[in-house]
Design an enzyme around this catalytic site. Structure first.
Site, mmCIF file in Angstrom:
data_model
loop_
_atom_site.group_PDB
_atom_site.id
_atom_site.type_symbol
_atom_site.label_atom_id
_atom_site.label_comp_id
_atom_site.label_asym_id
_atom_site.label_seq_id
_atom_site.Cartn_x
_atom_site.Cartn_y
_atom_site.Cartn_z
ATOM 1 C CD GLU A 113 64.247 -54.239 25.515
ATOM 2 O OE1 GLU A 113 64.213 -55.355 26.046
ATOM 3 O OE2 GLU A 113 64.338 -54.070 24.295
ATOM 4 C CG HIS A 238 61.975 -61.874 29.747
ATOM 5 N ND1 HIS A 238 61.085 -61.090 30.445
ATOM 6 C CD2 HIS A 238 62.430 -61.113 28.724
ATOM 7 C CE1 HIS A 238 61.007 -59.904 29.858
ATOM 8 N NE2 HIS A 238 61.808 -59.892 28.811
ATOM 9 N NE ARG A 284 65.907 -59.241 29.583
ATOM 10 C CZ ARG A 284 65.765 -59.410 28.305
ATOM 11 N NH1 ARG A 284 66.150 -60.527 27.750
ATOM 12 N NH2 ARG A 284 65.260 -58.469 27.566
ATOM 13 C CG HIS A 345 63.991 -64.535 27.245
ATOM 14 N ND1 HIS A 345 62.954 -64.509 26.341
ATOM 15 C CD2 HIS A 345 64.742 -63.427 26.997
ATOM 16 C CE1 HIS A 345 63.078 -63.429 25.571
ATOM 17 N NE2 HIS A 345 64.163 -62.769 25.934
ATOM 18 N NE ARG A 380 69.675 -62.160 25.122
ATOM 19 C CZ ARG A 380 68.553 -61.473 24.928
ATOM 20 N NH1 ARG A 380 68.535 -60.450 24.090
ATOM 21 N NH2 ARG A 380 67.441 -61.813 25.522
#
Ligand code: SIN
Length: 532
Positions: A113, A238, A284, A345, A380
């Site tokens: 990811e 997100h 992200r 998110h 994160r």
């Protein structure tokens, strides 16, 4: 009604269940959840759990990726601790019955990811959380020492200083008042150890891929009881949730980009190479801001996630849940790009804890998304959250078990809940209106791009709503809706307050008034618990 147990665990996602399973052989556990046991954020987690599991990967690389994603605000000691505990955490999950996906050579399949330099994410196809929740719920239900209270919501914590009505050098948590939603009765649960594992607070924003339960309960009740909170300005958006009028912010896992999907504008242009060297696999915060920027620049309602270049059979097998959900909305992801927008998110801040997950109130632990352990910093890294939940559940369990048989100073008698002269409310519409106003205000003024002016505007609106809620709270019998509203308002205020305190842009906090990252800002934003 009064209940006592050794461990009071509030929340039944990966963190709460892991803790309960770790301690249950040694004492009695009351496990509280405000809906059905599996209505949790864990249940919806798609991507997976990051843990070093291949010869070409290393703890150093995982730690470095975590630090870079977190914009160097993470605590390096905590990062090392969690990363190094990863393989054992995965082994615990497998022992509890979790089935991770395997490849054709019968090895665990590792996906990738955003922000990860290696393939290191174990997954169960695209429904990893559902598989973890299934296994842990089954194990908890079978344990004779675990009593599960579904449809029960925490109202407030019980602390020694509140009970004795005086400040104490060391405040201890003695349990919590819990509303039995079906019976409309407030229970008093006394416990040696209270564990907040209530998850996040995505519902503070109008658009979120979180479940309805994500109302920041643990952060709010912990803070009200005197626990410090940190880094609340870092709400992760997100980048890719399904954009469809009838879809309630359904997540399109970052693993889709991990397996090669490309973000495009409505004119087909792939824009991520213009924003970051990792292109579509940038961290992200960068991807979410890029999408937001492209939408604003080009007047688009959404971006498009394109994986049509991969074989259709592969897509259907690797992403069965996402494929089917998109198809239900008339989108065949094997043939057309998926319309996506960012949505709230994950809360990277929360109740500040030490290396064992304990807050500044003794015997009060916070684990999982409710906590700020120092792992995530300003943003994160994908799939580090399930990992953090299991690792800190274990650390918190070890500390509480070491203390379980210590002779403790005597505990004061806990008073039962007193509802004073509250009456039934005849204006429940107030709750719905305030709720809606908070979420719109946060989305419009405290979203992906912030400014001082917007934050001050948000603060004054939330302040007015808070006054109304406080009045309502003391005059009427409490309901779960009112408890959640009170909590979400508190969380909104803490987010705005923290955002105002951070006078730089870093990770998830981007403000046009201070667009640069400032070395002097490389420290956490701390708000002492109420009453401290
Ligand atoms: C995702 O599957 O994209 C979510 C994973 C995460 O938030 O860690």
């Amino acid at each position: 009604m009064k209940i006592t147990s050794d461990f009071l665990v509030i929340g039944t996602g990966i963190a709460g269940l892991s803790y309960a399973l770790k301690v249950a052989d040694q004492g009695t556990v009351s496990l509280i959840t405000k809906r059905d046991i599996d209505v949790t954020a864990t249940q919806l987690a798609q991507g997976g759990i990051a843990a070093v599991s291949s010869a070409d990967d290393s703890f150093t690389a995982h730690a470095e990726d975590t630090m870079v994603a977190g914009c160097h605000l993470s605590n390096p000691e905590i990062v090392d601790l969690v990363v190094e505990a990863g393989p054992a955490a995965v082994a615990d999950l497998i022992d509890w019955g979790v089935n991770f996906s395997k490849n054709t050579t019968n090895q665990y399949d590792l996906t990738r990811e955003g922000g990860h330099s290696h393939r290191r994410i174990l997954h169960a196809k695209d429904a990893t959380g559902r598989e973890i929740e299934r296994a842990l719920v089954e194990a908890a239900q079978q344990h004779p020492n675990i009593t599960i209270y579904q449809h029960h919501i925490a109202v407030d914590l019980i602390t020694e200083s509140k009970t004795l009505n005086k400040p104490l050098a060391e405040n201890r948590c003695l349990g919590a008042y819990i509303l039995d939603i079906d019976q409309d009765e407030v229970l008093t649960i006394g416990a040696r150890f209270t564990i907040l594992a209530t998850g996040g607070a995505g519902k503070v924003y109008l658009y979120t891929c979180n479940p309805d339960i994500a109302t920041g309960d643990g952060v709010a009740i912990g803070w009200r009881a005197g626990a410090d909170v940190a880094n609340m300005e870092f709400m992760q958006f997100h980048p890719t949730t399904l954009y469809h009028p009838n879809a309630k912010s359904f997540l399109i896992s970052e693993a889709v980009r991990g397996e090669g999907a490309i973000l495009r504008r409505s004119d087909g242009f792939a824009f991520m190479p213009g924003y970051h060297k990792l292109k579509d696999l940038a961290p992200r915060d960068i991807v979410a801001r890029a999408i937001d920027n492209e939408m604003k620049l080009h007047g688009d309602d959404c971006a498009f996630l394109d994986i049509t270049h991969k074989p259709a059979d592969y897509i259907r097998d690797r992403f069965p849940t996402i494929y089917q959900t998109c198809l239900d909305y008339g989108i065949d992801m094997t043939r057309e790009p998926i319309p996506v927008v960012p949505a709230a998110h994950y809360l990277c801040g929360g109740l500040k804890t030490d290396r064992s997950g304990e807050t500044n109130i003794r015997n009060l632990f916070a684990i999982g998304e409710v906590a700020c352990t120092g792992l995530h910093g300003a943003n994160r890294l994908a799939s580090n959250s399930l990992l953090e939940g299991v690792v800190f559940a274990k650390l918190a369990a070890e500390t509480s078990l070491q203390r379980l048989n210590d002779p403790a100073p005597p505990y004061p008698t806990i008073p039962t809940w007193d509802s004073g002269c509250a009456t039934n409310s005849d204006e429940e519409v107030v709750v719905a209106h305030n709720w809606d106003e908070i979420r719109r205000c946060m989305w419009n003024y405290v979203g992906i791009v912030r400014s001082n002016k917007r934050l001050h505007r948000a603060m004054s609106r939330i302040g007015l709503i808070q006054e109304e809620i406080v009045e309502y709270y003391w005059n009427f019998y409490i309901t779960s809706d009112l408890i959640e509203l009170r909590n979400i308002a508190t969380v909104a205020e803490l987010i705005i307050q923290s955002a105002l305190m951070r006078q730089e842009s870093r990770g998830l906090h981007y403000t046009i008034d201070y667009p640069e990252t400032d070395e002097a800002g490389r420290k956490e934003t701390l708000i002492p618990g109420a009453g401290n």
